[in-house]
Design an enzyme around this catalytic site. Structure first.
Site, mmCIF file in Angstrom:
data_model
loop_
_atom_site.group_PDB
_atom_site.id
_atom_site.type_symbol
_atom_site.label_atom_id
_atom_site.label_comp_id
_atom_site.label_asym_id
_atom_site.label_seq_id
_atom_site.Cartn_x
_atom_site.Cartn_y
_atom_site.Cartn_z
ATOM 1 C CE LYS A 1 21.528 20.580 26.772
ATOM 2 N NZ LYS A 1 22.135 21.721 27.463
ATOM 3 C CD GLU B 1 25.509 25.062 26.709
ATOM 4 O OE1 GLU B 1 25.773 24.182 25.865
ATOM 5 O OE2 GLU B 1 24.649 24.915 27.593
ATOM 6 C CB THR C 1 20.879 27.475 31.938
ATOM 7 O OG1 THR C 1 22.156 26.808 32.063
ATOM 8 C CG2 THR C 1 19.961 26.900 32.996
ATOM 9 N NE ARG D 1 23.362 25.386 34.481
ATOM 10 C CZ ARG D 1 23.896 24.182 34.430
ATOM 11 N NH1 ARG D 1 24.319 23.613 35.528
ATOM 12 N NH2 ARG D 1 24.004 23.562 33.280
#
Ligand SMILES: O=C(O)C(=O)C[C@H](O)[C@H](O)COP(=O)(O)O
Length: 213
Positions: free
Chosen positions: A132, A45, A72, A49
């Site tokens: 999640k 993942e 994100t 960011r």
């Protein structure tokens, strides 16, 4: 279309840990992904960011055996950019209704983040059964997920946020946990030092977390 559960189960079930990567250095993308895959962690993942995150995704997506996703993810634009870069899955810290609606029109599956039973139920209502738990340790950790198992048996989780090599086994032993996510396998200083052997070792230790001692 509803969440592509078969695809997510393949990705989440590939290894016990999904490394959560924060990387801006495009040069490090391929050696980092290769080290993680070689260590036994194929699902990666890459959080959106850093300015170069999408370039990192593009590079990592070329690595044999890697399933590269984005993290994100907050908006429809993030979804579109992720897919354009070659992401095979997307992860969000939250589950705002609009994002869940938007994600339904794409083939690439979204793993949304929840932290309460109400949020989990709202996501399930919209067709999302793989979630999640975020931020896992801060909102109740393995105890919270254990409490979800009986009333919400159709929902399966990837707890992330404060998960470490010390507490990961506690989560992985739960029937409603497929894998955990964490940044501990990709420490920024180790990447900066270019010590990919160290990363491969951290990945190999993480990949063995479900083995019985
Ligand atoms: O970016 C996202 O989509 C997130 O939801 C946040 C990440 O999952 C955490 O930052 C990982 O947390 P640590 O393993 O405790 O460092």
């Amino acid at each position: 279309m509803a969440q592509n559960i078969a695809k997510l189960d393949e990705i989440m079930g590939a290894a016990p840990v999904i490394p959560v990567i924060i990387l801006d250095d495009v040069e490090a993308a391929i050696p980092l992904a290769e080290a993680l895959v070689a260590g036994g962690l194929p699902a990666l993942e890459v959080t959106l960011r850093t300015p170069n995150a999408l370039k990192v995704v593009e590079k990592m997506a070329t690595v044999e055996g890697a399933f590269v996703g984005t993290g994100t993810v907050r908006t429809k634009a993030d979804i579109e950019k992720s897919i354009e870069a070659g992401a095979q899955f997307m992860v969000s810290p939250g589950a705002p209704r609009q994002l869940l609606e938007d994600a339904k029109s794409f083939d690439v599956p979204l793993l949304p983040g929840i932290s309460t039973a109400t949020e989990a139920m709202a996501a399930a209502e919209m067709g999302y059964q793989r979630l999640k738990l975020f931020p896992a340790e801060a909102v109740g950790g393995a105890k919270l997920l254990k409490s979800f198992a009986s009333p919400l048996p159709d929902l399966k989780f990837c707890p992330t946020g404060g998960v470490s090599v010390q507490n990961a086994r506690e989560y992985l032993a739960l029937p409603n946990v497929i894998c955990v996510g964490g940044s501990w396998v990709v420490p920024g200083d180790v990447i900066e030092a270019g010590d990919f052997d160290h990363i491969r070792n951290l990945a190999a230790t993480a990949a063995r977390l479900t083995e019985t001692a």
